[in-house]
Structure formats: C-alpha cells, structure tokens
Motif scaffolding. Structure first.
Motif, PDB file in Angstrom:
ATOM      1  N   VAL A 166       7.832  32.282 102.235  1.00 59.05           N
ATOM      2  CA  VAL A 166       6.816  32.386 101.189  1.00 59.05           C
ATOM      3  C   VAL A 166       6.931  31.261 100.161  1.00 59.05           C
ATOM      4  CG1 VAL A 166       6.531  34.869 101.467  1.00 59.05           C
ATOM      5  CG2 VAL A 166       8.261  34.009  99.870  1.00 59.05           C
ATOM      6  N   THR A 167       7.942  30.408 100.325  1.00 57.21           N
ATOM      7  CA  THR A 167       8.098  29.226  99.476  1.00 57.21           C
ATOM      8  C   THR A 167       8.409  28.043 100.376  1.00 57.21           C
ATOM      9  OG1 THR A 167      10.504  29.434  99.152  1.00 57.21           O
ATOM     10  CG2 THR A 167       9.083  30.680  97.652  1.00 57.21           C
ATOM     11  N   ARG A 168       8.429  26.870  99.785  1.00 59.84           N
ATOM     12  CA  ARG A 168       8.862  25.678 100.508  1.00 59.84           C
ATOM     13  C   ARG A 168       9.886  24.947  99.650  1.00 59.84           C
ATOM     14  NH1 ARG A 168       6.159  28.042 103.669  1.00 59.84           N
ATOM     15  NH2 ARG A 168       4.508  27.243 105.044  1.00 59.84           N
ATOM     16  N   GLY A 169      10.950  24.459 100.295  1.00 61.39           N
ATOM     17  CA  GLY A 169      11.923  23.637  99.603  1.00 61.39           C
ATOM     18  C   GLY A 169      12.874  24.438  98.734  1.00 61.39           C
ATOM     19  N   CYS A 170      13.476  23.724  97.771  1.00 65.16           N
ATOM     20  CA  CYS A 170      14.491  24.320  96.899  1.00 65.16           C
ATOM     21  C   CYS A 170      14.498  23.572  95.572  1.00 65.16           C
ATOM     22  CB  CYS A 170      15.863  24.219  97.578  1.00 65.16           C
ATOM     23  SG  CYS A 170      17.235  24.916  96.617  1.00 65.16           S
TER      24      CYS A 170
END
Length: 471
Positions: A166-170
């Motif tokens: 539900v997200t991308r990356g950090c």
C-alpha cells in the motif's frame, strides 16, 4: 496481443541449501500490478519460476521480465531466447535500475524505477510502434492505479497469496539498502489513497494479509487512517516496521487493534559504529528491548533482522546476537551476510576502497562474502552466519525463548510458529510438491489469531521492565 510476464527463479532458490517454502510464500505482485494496465483483450500468461516450470516454447508478442540481482543472468538468457523468436522483450526491476547499461543489450526496452508511470506510457508507444529504448520513472504517485490482476496469480501455489503493498519505498536511506537506489529520481516514499488501499484489502478473500511494504508505519497519518478503516474487517496481518516507529506515539497499538500479529523489525546490529556505517540513523540511541517489550505486550510476534560483517563486528558477534534474540524471545530471526548491492552507497564506498572482490551477481545472495572484510575473515563470517541459524533454531532455544513470554497464549504461539517454520522441512516440501501448500493457511491464521489456548479469560501480562540491550 499475447503477453508473457516472467519472474525467473533466484539462483539461491536452486542451491543445495534451498528451502522451497521460503520461495513459495508470495506471488509476483509487481508483475500482477503492471498487468492491470494491459487491455482486457490481451492474452496474459504470468509465470513464477519459483513455483512452476517455465514454458519457453510459446510465441508471445510481448515479454515482460522482472530482474533481481541473483536472477539477472537467468533473466538475460530468457530475454535473449524470446528476442531470437521475434518477441518484443522488456526488462525492469531492482537490478535493471542499478545497472541499466548491463541489462540494455538483452532487451528492446528497459525500465528503471517503479513502473506505474512508465509502463502505461510504453504501452501507448508500443501500440503506436514508437517504443523508446529506456523508460525512466520520475512521476511518483499511486493515484488512479487500477486494481491488481490477482486473477493471474496461481493462489494454490503460495502459502501467503494475500500479499499486498500500500506504499512504495521507505523514508529512511540505509547505505546497504538495495531498494534505495530504485527510487532515485523522484519521491522515495509515497502511499496509496487510504480508500484505495481499503478497497484492495476488501477484495482479498479469507482473513490473512501480508503487507510487503518496506515500512508499514512509515507515514503516521496514512497508517493511522488505514488501521482505523480496517477495524471490524476481522483481519490478521503481518508487516514490517522500524524500531523508531514502534517506540513513537501509539501507532503500533492501532495496528494491533486492526489485526497486526507479526512484525519484521530491522535491528541489524547492536553496534553504534555499525549503525553509523550503515546510515541507519533511525536505530541510533534507540532502546531495542523497549521496542521488543512493547510489541510483546500487544501480543505481536517479532521477526528480527540482523546483518553480520559490518566493520565493527568481531568473532563474538554471532553468539551475542543469537543469545540476545533467545533472551528477548524474538520469534524468528533472519540473518544476512552484509552484501554491497550495486547502486547502493555501500557498494560505491567499497568500490572506491577497492574492497569489492567479485561482480558475479549469482553470489550476491546475502549468504556469501563478496567484499574484503575487516575484523573477520571471509570464512569466519560465512561460518558464523550458518552457525547463528543453526543455534537460534535449536529446539532448546525455541523452547527457552517461548517460555519467557508472560502469557500462555504467546508462549504457545511463539513455539508453534518458530518450530513450524524451521523444523518441519519434509512436511513443507511434501505440501509444495503435492500443490497443497495453500491448505495450511487456516493453521497460520489460527496461530496469528488472538486465541487463548489455556484460560479463555487470560489477559496479556504487563511487559517486563525496559532496559538497554548489550552492545
């Protein structure tokens, strides 16, 4: 149009040390996400070599291959095979982003970074017969992303078919992180709309979910709204987060109320010097034991991640790490030999220092030493890595770690989860070969559920006093 989408097997998945269950957990979600941009009239075949034998005798018009570092050579051979047959071949993924000029000779088009903005553009160009050689991602958004083509996923071949991102990356930038380079050239951390994420969850059957996000608690506003929206869905889920996010605010409590039962936590090292070397600032001066106790007080099991081979490590690091994990009831531990992936700051630094000893990407599997070590010899590092796994998962250590939990429920959950994961390899292999792996999902849901095996009125006890881990 006939489209073939392929995830080639990682080299380590076919080594003598291969644990088939480890590579039968999650379907190729990235490819299924890109497939959503294809036309409903397209004939799509999505194949994952980890769980099925590839069919290379077909004649697709378009071939899409996802490339990781230890499947790169295999991916290139498959790409060359299909190009020789006249198919249009595109390559993308972490390794292509790190080394685009290596991948380019094997593809008609290559993709760097995430593909939500570039793949639709390519499809339009391809339709108009003017595709570009390189597509670089610059627009980072998950707005209006179509629903994942889960109908293409062979659910029965995976233990955890309900994986979701539900997200991308950090928001953090650890020097050894392979994915950090993947998001260069644009936003490095961004989220879905909460309503879109909840809609995707609602489409998934059963109770269990596994969030593959690098940092599920990375955006407090988004995560709080997500967990609030999940209230009443009767889900149990697993995910990943940092020590810092566990200690900050009450977000982890909200996650537990929504169904969080197991969390992957990147402890990595107890050495402040190693944390500085890794640019892992989010762990500096953080109380690991306080984070552990907070999770345990909520009934959340912990998969701890640890890296061996950082420059401040010595011969005792393996025993210290295992002893700490057993003492503090870490349910499962994942150990890694430090690996300087191309494209990372760690690789660039070691290359400048002349410490990279091989660029055979098949060896970059976090089990082998590919750089000049300091403090430990390469043999000591590899031997210590394998010793740590054997020692941590001995029955007596699983039992010792289990009984230190305050509640009988958590004691039993820990014992069954850790033991089941590592001590029944023939059973897992049989289930995989007979294609019944997914039938074990109800058992996993049971272990993750808040079930009291003893007194049904038993409550989780207060956590033990907080104290700093030994360095």
């Amino acid at each position: 149009m006939k489209v073939k989408m392929i995830l080639p097997a990682l080299t380590e998945a076919e080594s003598p040390f291969w644990r088939p269950i480890k590579y039968s957990l999650f379907p190729p979600l990235g490819l299924a996400t890109l497939a959503a941009y294809l036309s409903p009239d397209d004939e799509i075949d999505l194949q994952d070599q980890h769980v099925e034998k590839l069919n290379l005798d077909d004649n697709p018009d378009l071939v899409v291959i996802q490339v990781y570092i230890t499947n790169a050579y295999r991916a290139y051979k498959i790409a060359d095979h299909y190009r020789a047959k006249g198919a249009y071949v595109i390559l993308g993924g972490l390794h292509v982003t790190s080394l685009p000029f290596e991948a380019a000779p094997h593809a008609d088009s290559i993709f760097t970074g995430p593909g939500e903005d570039t793949f639709p553009k390519f499809l339009l160009d391809f339709k108009n017969r003017c595709p570009q050689k390189i597509y670089n991602s610059t627009i980072r958004t998950l707005e209006k992303v179509p629903p994942i083509r889960r109908d293409l996923i062979k659910r029965h071949l995976y233990l955890v078919p309900n994986s979701i991102v539900v997200t991308r990356g950090c928001p953090h930038h650890c020097s050894f992180c392979y994915k950090d380079a993947f998001f260069e050239g644009g936003r490095t951390f961004y989220t879905q709309e909460v309503d879109d994420a909840l809609a995707e969850i609602d489409r998934l059957p059963g109770r269990h979910l596994y969030f593959l996000d690098d940092h599920l608690l990375g955006n407090t506003k988004f995560s709080a709204a997500l967990f609030e929206g999940m209230q009443g869905m009767n889900r149990v889920f697993q995910g990943a987060a940092t020590v810092d996010s566990i200690l900050r605010g009450n977000l982890v409590e909200k996650a537990a109320e929504a169904g969080l039962r197991s969390l992957f936590v990147g402890f990595e090292t107890f050495s402040p010097q190693n944390l500085k070397q890794s640019n892992k600032k989010q762990n500096l001066e953080k109380d690991y034991v306080k984070a552990v106790n907070r999770l345990h007080s909520l009934g959340i099991m912990i998969n701890g991640s640890f890296v061996f081979g950082l420059d401040d490590d010595d011969k005792d690091v393996f025993k210290r790490t295992v002893d700490w994990g057993v003492k503090h009831s870490i349910t499962t531990s994942t150990y890694h030999v430090l690996t300087p992936y191309p494209g990372t700051e760690l690789f660039k630094s070691m290359e400048r220092q002349g410490r990279i000893i091989t660029k055979n990407w098949d060896l970059y599997d976090t089990r082998k030493v590919v750089y000049q070590t300091i403090g430990l010899s390469a043999q000591e590092l590899e031997d210590g890595y394998w010793w740590a796994y054997r020692e941590f998962y001995k029955w007596n250590n699983i039992f010792k770690a289990s009984i230190q939990h305050q509640s009988h429920t958590h004691k039993l959950k820990h014992f069954f989860y850790a033991g089941g994961w590592k001590k029944f390899e023939p059973v897992w292999n049989f289930l995989i070969k007979t294609k019944h792996l997914n039938n074990t999902l109800p058992a996993l849901e049971t272990v993750l559920s808040k079930i009291n095996f003893g007194n049904k009125h038993e409550k989780e006890a207060e956590p033990m006093p907080f104290y700093l881990p030994e360095a």
